[in-house]
Design a protein around this motif. Structure first.
Motif, PDB file in Angstrom:
ATOM      1  N   TYR A  35      25.011   5.085  -5.721  1.00 33.56           N
ATOM      2  CA  TYR A  35      25.111   4.267  -4.515  1.00 33.56           C
ATOM      3  C   TYR A  35      24.410   4.895  -3.317  1.00 33.56           C
ATOM      4  N   ILE A  36      24.311   6.214  -3.269  1.00 34.22           N
ATOM      5  CA  ILE A  36      23.475   6.850  -2.243  1.00 34.22           C
ATOM      6  C   ILE A  36      22.020   6.466  -2.465  1.00 34.22           C
ATOM      7  N   TRP A  37      21.590   6.496  -3.719  1.00 32.22           N
ATOM      8  CA  TRP A  37      20.217   6.124  -4.068  1.00 32.22           C
ATOM      9  C   TRP A  37      19.956   4.665  -3.696  1.00 32.22           C
ATOM     10  N   LEU A  38      20.887   3.783  -4.019  1.00 31.16           N
ATOM     11  CA  LEU A  38      20.734   2.376  -3.671  1.00 31.16           C
ATOM     12  C   LEU A  38      20.673   2.178  -2.157  1.00 31.16           C
ATOM     13  N   ALA A  39      21.458   2.946  -1.419  1.00 25.58           N
ATOM     14  CA  ALA A  39      21.433   2.834   0.042  1.00 25.58           C
ATOM     15  C   ALA A  39      20.064   3.238   0.590  1.00 25.58           C
ATOM     16  N   ILE A  40      19.501   4.309   0.048  1.00 24.08           N
ATOM     17  CA  ILE A  40      18.167   4.739   0.475  1.00 24.08           C
ATOM     18  C   ILE A  40      17.133   3.668   0.134  1.00 24.08           C
ATOM     19  N   LEU A  41      17.232   3.103  -1.068  1.00 29.42           N
ATOM     20  CA  LEU A  41      16.296   2.052  -1.476  1.00 29.42           C
ATOM     21  C   LEU A  41      16.406   0.824  -0.579  1.00 29.42           C
ATOM     22  N   LEU A  42      17.616   0.512  -0.135  1.00 30.77           N
ATOM     23  CA  LEU A  42      17.794  -0.616   0.774  1.00 30.77           C
ATOM     24  C   LEU A  42      17.067  -0.356   2.094  1.00 30.77           C
ATOM     25  N   VAL A  43      17.188   0.865   2.614  1.00 31.27           N
ATOM     26  CA  VAL A  43      16.523   1.217   3.875  1.00 31.27           C
ATOM     27  C   VAL A  43      15.011   1.152   3.715  1.00 31.27           C
ATOM     28  N   THR A  44      14.475   1.768   2.654  1.00 29.64           N
ATOM     29  CA  THR A  44      13.021   1.778   2.481  1.00 29.64           C
ATOM     30  C   THR A  44      12.467   0.380   2.208  1.00 29.64           C
ATOM     31  N   THR A  45      13.241  -0.436   1.509  1.00 24.78           N
ATOM     32  CA  THR A  45      12.816  -1.815   1.264  1.00 24.78           C
ATOM     33  C   THR A  45      12.737  -2.595   2.573  1.00 24.78           C
ATOM     34  N   GLU A  46      13.713  -2.384   3.446  1.00 28.59           N
ATOM     35  CA  GLU A  46      13.702  -3.062   4.742  1.00 28.59           C
ATOM     36  C   GLU A  46      12.555  -2.561   5.611  1.00 28.59           C
ATOM     37  N   ILE A  48       9.580  -1.594   4.551  1.00 24.49           N
ATOM     38  CA  ILE A  48       8.366  -2.261   4.067  1.00 24.49           C
ATOM     39  C   ILE A  48       8.350  -3.728   4.488  1.00 24.49           C
ATOM     40  N   ARG A  49       9.488  -4.362   4.512  1.00 21.06           N
ATOM     41  CA  ARG A  49       9.564  -5.780   4.891  1.00 21.06           C
ATOM     42  C   ARG A  49       9.218  -6.001   6.353  1.00 21.06           C
ATOM     43  N   HIS A  50       9.457  -5.003   7.199  1.00 19.70           N
ATOM     44  CA  HIS A  50       9.318  -5.205   8.637  1.00 19.70           C
ATOM     45  C   HIS A  50       8.078  -4.549   9.235  1.00 19.70           C
ATOM     46  N   VAL A  51       7.168  -4.097   8.395  1.00 16.33           N
ATOM     47  CA  VAL A  51       5.894  -3.591   8.906  1.00 16.33           C
ATOM     48  C   VAL A  51       4.774  -4.476   8.374  1.00 16.33           C
ATOM     49  N   ASP A  52       3.605  -4.384   8.996  1.00 14.29           N
ATOM     50  CA  ASP A  52       2.479  -5.196   8.542  1.00 14.29           C
ATOM     51  C   ASP A  52       1.920  -4.644   7.243  1.00 14.29           C
ATOM     52  N   ALA A  53       1.076  -5.443   6.610  1.00 11.16           N
ATOM     53  CA  ALA A  53       0.565  -5.096   5.273  1.00 11.16           C
ATOM     54  C   ALA A  53      -0.221  -3.787   5.277  1.00 11.16           C
ATOM     55  N   ALA A  54      -1.005  -3.555   6.307  1.00 12.01           N
ATOM     56  CA  ALA A  54      -1.813  -2.331   6.366  1.00 12.01           C
ATOM     57  C   ALA A  54      -0.923  -1.095   6.475  1.00 12.01           C
ATOM     58  N   THR A  55       0.120  -1.182   7.301  1.00 13.92           N
ATOM     59  CA  THR A  55       1.044  -0.051   7.444  1.00 13.92           C
ATOM     60  C   THR A  55       1.816   0.187   6.157  1.00 13.92           C
ATOM     61  N   ALA A  56       2.266  -0.879   5.510  1.00 12.90           N
ATOM     62  CA  ALA A  56       2.973  -0.747   4.238  1.00 12.90           C
ATOM     63  C   ALA A  56       2.084  -0.085   3.195  1.00 12.90           C
ATOM     64  N   ASP A  57       0.827  -0.464   3.180  1.00 14.62           N
ATOM     65  CA  ASP A  57      -0.114   0.113   2.222  1.00 14.62           C
ATOM     66  C   ASP A  57      -0.276   1.613   2.474  1.00 14.62           C
ATOM     67  N   ARG A  58      -0.365   2.011   3.735  1.00 12.03           N
ATOM     68  CA  ARG A  58      -0.500   3.441   4.058  1.00 12.03           C
ATOM     69  C   ARG A  58       0.755   4.212   3.661  1.00 12.03           C
ATOM     70  N   ILE A  59       1.920   3.631   3.941  1.00  8.24           N
ATOM     71  CA  ILE A  59       3.178   4.300   3.593  1.00  8.24           C
ATOM     72  C   ILE A  59       3.265   4.543   2.095  1.00  8.24           C
ATOM     73  N   LEU A  60       2.986   3.517   1.319  1.00  9.32           N
ATOM     74  CA  LEU A  60       3.136   3.617  -0.133  1.00  9.32           C
ATOM     75  C   LEU A  60       2.065   4.501  -0.758  1.00  9.32           C
ATOM     76  N   GLY A  87       7.867  -3.744  -7.089  1.00  7.08           N
ATOM     77  CA  GLY A  87       8.103  -4.977  -7.835  1.00  7.08           C
ATOM     78  C   GLY A  87       9.581  -5.322  -7.889  1.00  7.08           C
ATOM     79  N   GLY A  88       9.869  -6.594  -7.722  1.00  2.00           N
ATOM     80  CA  GLY A  88      11.274  -7.016  -7.734  1.00  2.00           C
ATOM     81  C   GLY A  88      11.935  -6.728  -6.394  1.00  2.00           C
ATOM     82  N   GLY A  89      13.042  -7.349  -6.132  1.00  2.00           N
ATOM     83  CA  GLY A  89      13.763  -7.149  -4.889  1.00  2.00           C
ATOM     84  C   GLY A  89      14.882  -6.143  -5.035  1.00  2.00           C
ATOM     85  N   TRP A  90      15.462  -5.760  -3.894  1.00  2.00           N
ATOM     86  CA  TRP A  90      16.538  -4.777  -3.917  1.00  2.00           C
ATOM     87  C   TRP A  90      17.742  -5.289  -4.693  1.00  2.00           C
ATOM     88  N   LEU A  91      18.047  -6.568  -4.605  1.00  2.00           N
ATOM     89  CA  LEU A  91      19.214  -7.107  -5.307  1.00  2.00           C
ATOM     90  C   LEU A  91      19.069  -6.992  -6.819  1.00  2.00           C
TER      91      LEU A  91
END
Length: 215
Positions: A35-46, A48-60, A87-91
């Motif tokens: 559940y700690i891992w899932l919490a971290i994944l939720l934060v990182t997923t959010e 990526i969702r809230h930055v533009d495509a170019a920034t997401a590409d640089r992060i990844l 790939g796939g969503g957090w849920l």
């Protein structure tokens, strides 16, 4: 009488929520690492969702376990690549983690569970990227493939899926094992890429972790 009849249902609802909260906490604390891992994944997923495509590409790309990064900063990318979903969503991963990681962590304990997950993550990364490096050296893949985007938690998940074979009683164990191998072997032929080979390798590494399952 009015206050009495309205107060009782409210008290029942409060008690129900309290019992549900206690039951949820008991469930979660038996697999804290998951559940700690899932919490971290939720934060990182959010993120990526809230930055533009170019920034997401640089992060990844900075967290990609490609051949270039494995040569210059292997520890950093191997650790950080497992904190992002590819790939796939957090849920969907929430469901998969509860289906596979939770029983594995409860069965093996947090230390041995995370050991299996990381062995699969690291081992499958080096096996798949090593094969890609061989293909580049032989001219079977383009030289720019050393910068291929490669990140995510799926190798660790595949390793845990593999090791769970030993939790299942016979004869159902063999049916489960056949299903696991079928899924990942089909993935190799369907994807026809190095990621499919990585997933199969990770599942086999999980199977090779049998000594960790012996108490």
């Amino acid at each position: 009488m009015t206050g009495s009849t309205t107060g009782v249902p409210q008290a029942h609802r409060t008690a129900w929520w309290a019992r549900a909260a206690r039951a949820t906490w008991r469930y979660v604390r038996r697999a804290p690492g998951t559940y700690i891992w899932l919490a971290i994944l939720l934060v990182t997923t959010e993120v990526i969702r809230h930055v533009d495509a170019a920034t997401a590409d640089r992060i990844l790309h900075r967290r990609s376990t490609n051949l270039h990064h494995l040569q210059v900063s292997p520890v950093r990318v191997l650790a950080t690549s497992a904190l992002w979903i590819a790939g796939g969503g957090w849920l969907s991963y929430f469901a998969l983690y509860n289906l596979f990681h939770v029983p594995a962590e409860r069965w093996l304990g947090t230390l041995r569970w995370i050991s299996v997950a990381m062995l699969a993550h690291v081992g499958a990364t080096y096996l798949s990227e090593g094969l890609l490096g061989w293909a580049i050296h032989r001219g079977l893949a383009a030289p720019r493939a050393v910068y291929t985007l490669d990140y995510g938690v799926s190798y660790a998940l595949a390793g845990v899926v593999g090791v769970l074979t030993y939790l299942i009683v016979r004869p159902w164990r063999y049916l489960y094992l056949a299903g696991v191998l079928a899924v990942y072997v089909v993935g190799v032929f369907q994807g026809r890429d190095y990621t499919g080979i990585g997933h199969l390798s990770a599942a086999l590494i999980g199977l090779a972790c049998y000594p960790l399952t012996r108490r």
